[in-house]
Design a protein around this motif. Structure first.
Motif, PDB file in Angstrom:
ATOM      1  N   PRO A   3      12.499   0.360 -59.163  1.00  0.00           N
ATOM      2  CA  PRO A   3      12.002   1.236 -58.093  1.00  0.00           C
ATOM      3  C   PRO A   3      13.080   2.225 -57.673  1.00  0.00           C
ATOM      4  O   PRO A   3      14.200   1.839 -57.335  1.00  0.00           O
ATOM      5  CB  PRO A   3      11.675   0.253 -56.958  1.00  0.00           C
ATOM      6  CG  PRO A   3      12.556  -0.930 -57.212  1.00  0.00           C
ATOM      7  CD  PRO A   3      12.702  -1.033 -58.702  1.00  0.00           C
ATOM      8  N   ASP A   5      13.549   5.537 -55.152  1.00  0.00           N
ATOM      9  CA  ASP A   5      13.122   6.529 -54.161  1.00  0.00           C
ATOM     10  C   ASP A   5      14.233   7.576 -54.075  1.00  0.00           C
ATOM     11  O   ASP A   5      15.090   7.535 -53.189  1.00  0.00           O
ATOM     12  CB  ASP A   5      12.887   5.855 -52.809  1.00  0.00           C
ATOM     13  CG  ASP A   5      12.445   6.844 -51.741  1.00  0.00           C
ATOM     14  OD1 ASP A   5      12.104   7.987 -52.096  1.00  0.00           O
ATOM     15  OD2 ASP A   5      12.470   6.478 -50.549  1.00  0.00           O
ATOM     16  N   GLN A 225      20.660   4.248 -53.986  1.00  0.00           N
ATOM     17  CA  GLN A 225      21.026   3.435 -52.831  1.00  0.00           C
ATOM     18  C   GLN A 225      21.959   4.159 -51.874  1.00  0.00           C
ATOM     19  O   GLN A 225      22.000   3.842 -50.684  1.00  0.00           O
ATOM     20  CB  GLN A 225      21.657   2.124 -53.308  1.00  0.00           C
ATOM     21  CG  GLN A 225      20.669   1.210 -54.016  1.00  0.00           C
ATOM     22  CD  GLN A 225      21.293  -0.075 -54.527  1.00  0.00           C
ATOM     23  OE1 GLN A 225      22.194  -0.612 -53.906  1.00  0.00           O
ATOM     24  NE2 GLN A 225      20.815  -0.566 -55.663  1.00  0.00           N
ATOM     25  N   THR A 231      15.380   1.915 -52.045  1.00  0.00           N
ATOM     26  CA  THR A 231      14.368   0.900 -52.326  1.00  0.00           C
ATOM     27  C   THR A 231      14.780  -0.035 -53.450  1.00  0.00           C
ATOM     28  O   THR A 231      14.213  -1.121 -53.595  1.00  0.00           O
ATOM     29  CB  THR A 231      13.019   1.548 -52.690  1.00  0.00           C
ATOM     30  OG1 THR A 231      13.188   2.356 -53.852  1.00  0.00           O
ATOM     31  CG2 THR A 231      12.494   2.403 -51.555  1.00  0.00           C
ATOM     32  N   SER A 232      15.760   0.378 -54.261  1.00  0.00           N
ATOM     33  CA  SER A 232      16.193  -0.480 -55.367  1.00  0.00           C
ATOM     34  C   SER A 232      17.184  -1.549 -54.929  1.00  0.00           C
ATOM     35  O   SER A 232      17.544  -2.419 -55.730  1.00  0.00           O
ATOM     36  CB  SER A 232      16.819   0.364 -56.480  1.00  0.00           C
ATOM     37  OG  SER A 232      18.025   0.965 -56.044  1.00  0.00           O
TER      38      SER A 232
END
Length: 317
Positions: A3, A5, A225, A231-232
């Motif tokens: 994931p 973002d 991050q 989100t990861s």
């Protein structure tokens, strides 16, 4: 699929030489250094400090955010010595360049995540990037144009043109999770600038897919991050490397290139070396599509912010 973002804007910058300019085969570090100095002059309010560390404005200063980003609170990454920068140059490796007065130099610049909010400062720095001179001849250049581009659709918008007063601060944004799929069972990767990835404590001389995948996962996870939605964080980073073992390396046509880079301090020199050429893989690339496409725009490996580790993807039949 990891994931991610993470949004970013891909810019295309064109400078016009005002006098002869001599650039090395890989001019990314020259451009990055000139841009960093210009941004520092525009943004830094505490030039008496030797570094950004400890500056109370580091987290809001356009220079500090781009050239000395901090790890988010609570993020512990033992393998991450220096947080990745959100400003990435896209410069291919080629031959030495001699520009005569009137000729143009075009390169890419990617602005990642939260750094897009600093676009006014970044565009102002691009106005100044060639005025102090570049390359061995210290030839001066002037800004001709900055365009925001969508590399997969061809859409473009002008952000800044020459000495025009008007500035467009609405670039085209791409998102890591919305990039085009990687179709077919054979994939050709064209390395356009030196790729330096560590495997087993030394630079990898062969670019087998698991080696590439781990480097992509590490870089995109760190960028997301630190400069994206994070989100990861806490995601399973072990699944994709296991799947990557099923992707076969069909052919490698790689060569080692190197270039000496002078640092900002006297006697500070680094030999930038890496692989350029072509690698062909066979397998199911669906689980890795967002990472492969993100790396196509954001680079991978050591010195990626200079433009190293730049590649193009092509279906191989």
């Amino acid at each position: 699929m990891l994931p991610l973002d993470l949004s970013f804007a891909v810019l295309r910058v064109t400078l016009r030489a005002l006098e002869p300019v001599h650039l090395p085969p890989f001019p990314g570090s020259k451009l990055e250094g000139a841009f960093g100095r210009a941004l520092y002059r525009l943004a830094c309010t505490q030039p008496q400090r030797e570094t950004c560390q400890g500056c109370p404005l580091q987290t809001i200063c356009p220079y500090g955010l781009s050239y000395a980003p901090r790890l988010p609170e609570g993020m512990q990454v033992s393998s991450l010595g220096t947080p990745p920068r959100p400003i990435i140059f896209r410069v291919a490796y080629g031959e030495e360049q001699w520009l005569d007065a009137g000729e143009t130099l075009t390169f890419g610049l990617v602005v990642v995540g939260h750094a897009v909010t600093q676009l006014p400062y970044l565009l102002a720095a691009l106005r100044e990037v060639g005025r102090e001179g570049l390359g061995r001849t210290r030839g001066r250049l002037e800004l001709e144009e900055v365009r925001s581009v969508q590399p997969y659709t061809g859409e473009e918008v002008t952000l800044l043109r020459g000495a025009d007063v008007g500035v467009n601060l609405s670039p085209l944004l791409l998102r890591a999770g919305e990039l085009p799929p990687v179709l077919g069972e054979r994939l050709r990767l064209h390395l356009r600038s030196p790729l330096h990835i560590k495997a087993g404590g030394q630079m990898a001389g062969h670019l087998h897919f698991p080696v590439l995948l781990r480097a992509l996962q590490r870089r995109m996870g760190n960028l997301e991050q630190i400069h994206g939605g994070a989100t990861s964080r806490g995601a399973d980073f072990t699944r994709l490397p296991l799947l990557a073992r099923d992707v076969e390396t069909v052919r490698q046509d790689l060569r080692l290139v190197s270039q000496l880079r002078k640092g900002s301090r006297p006697q500070q020199k680094t030999n930038m070396e890496g692989l350029v050429g072509t690698v062909e893989y066979r397998g199911d690339f669906t689980p890795f599509a967002s990472l492969l496409r993100s790396g196509e725009q954001l680079g991978v490996g050591k010195w990626a912010h200079f433009g190293a580790g730049l590649y193009d993807l092509e279906a191989a039949g």
